[in-house]
Design a protein around this motif. Sequence first.
Motif, short mmCIF file in Angstrom:
data_model
loop_
_atom_site.label_atom_id
_atom_site.label_comp_id
_atom_site.label_asym_id
_atom_site.label_seq_id
_atom_site.Cartn_x
_atom_site.Cartn_y
_atom_site.Cartn_z
N HIS A 173 0.80 -1.23 0.00
CA HIS A 173 0.00 0.00 0.00
C HIS A 173 0.84 1.29 0.00
O HIS A 173 0.33 2.34 -0.37
N ARG A 174 2.11 1.21 0.36
CA ARG A 174 2.95 2.41 0.35
C ARG A 174 3.94 2.41 -0.81
O ARG A 174 4.88 3.20 -0.85
N THR A 175 3.70 1.52 -1.77
CA THR A 175 4.51 1.46 -2.98
C THR A 175 3.61 1.78 -4.16
O THR A 175 2.50 1.25 -4.25
N ALA A 176 4.07 2.63 -5.05
CA ALA A 176 3.29 2.99 -6.24
C ALA A 176 4.18 2.83 -7.47
O ALA A 176 5.40 2.86 -7.40
N THR A 177 3.52 2.67 -8.59
CA THR A 177 4.20 2.72 -9.87
C THR A 177 3.69 3.95 -10.59
O THR A 177 2.77 4.63 -10.11
N PHE A 178 4.27 4.27 -11.71
CA PHE A 178 3.85 5.47 -12.42
C PHE A 178 4.15 5.35 -13.90
O PHE A 178 4.92 4.49 -14.33
N ALA A 179 3.54 6.24 -14.65
CA ALA A 179 3.79 6.33 -16.08
C ALA A 179 3.89 7.81 -16.44
O ALA A 179 3.14 8.62 -15.93
N THR A 180 4.83 8.12 -17.31
CA THR A 180 5.01 9.49 -17.80
C THR A 180 5.02 9.43 -19.32
O THR A 180 5.79 8.66 -19.90
#
Length: 167
Positions: free
Chosen positions: A81-88
């Motif tokens: 829950h405290r790890t995220a991924t992302f896209a740019t």
Amino acid sequence: MAQFTGRIRPAGTGDLPAITDIYNQAVRDRIATCDLSDVPVERRADWLHAHRAPYGVWVAEDEAVRGWVAISPYDPKPCFHRTATFATYVAREARGTGVGSALRTRMIREATERGFHALVNRVWSNNPASIALARKFGFREVGRMPEIVELDGGYVDCLFFELILDR
């Protein structure tokens, strides 16, 4: 180095055509996304809605939307829950103008303020601009999976990057 002078703001439903167009440019460029054909704008409404807090989507705009960044769940299991991924993604005509850096700066700030501990993402080895952007912001390469991306009859390595936010 170019400096983007527009603004970064939360994305709204009115931004979905531009977000989709920029994403579909990346689909056609074959360097950043695992989708192999254009995504229809209609599929993006649910996607945007799913990015409510603590996640989010932001756009970079001047006279038009030039790029976007999304913070997304890394894994639905509670221990992540405290790890995220992302896209740019940056529009072709705006690449190299500082849009990616401006979006990355905002994304890191938002992720930190929203209490994330780690950001992770994967980058294809044939995308030197994304690799350079990851390193510029202190992301550390933590893994490489050779030839897991099948693309147009060939294979590309996938690199994994991580940034620990609360150190």
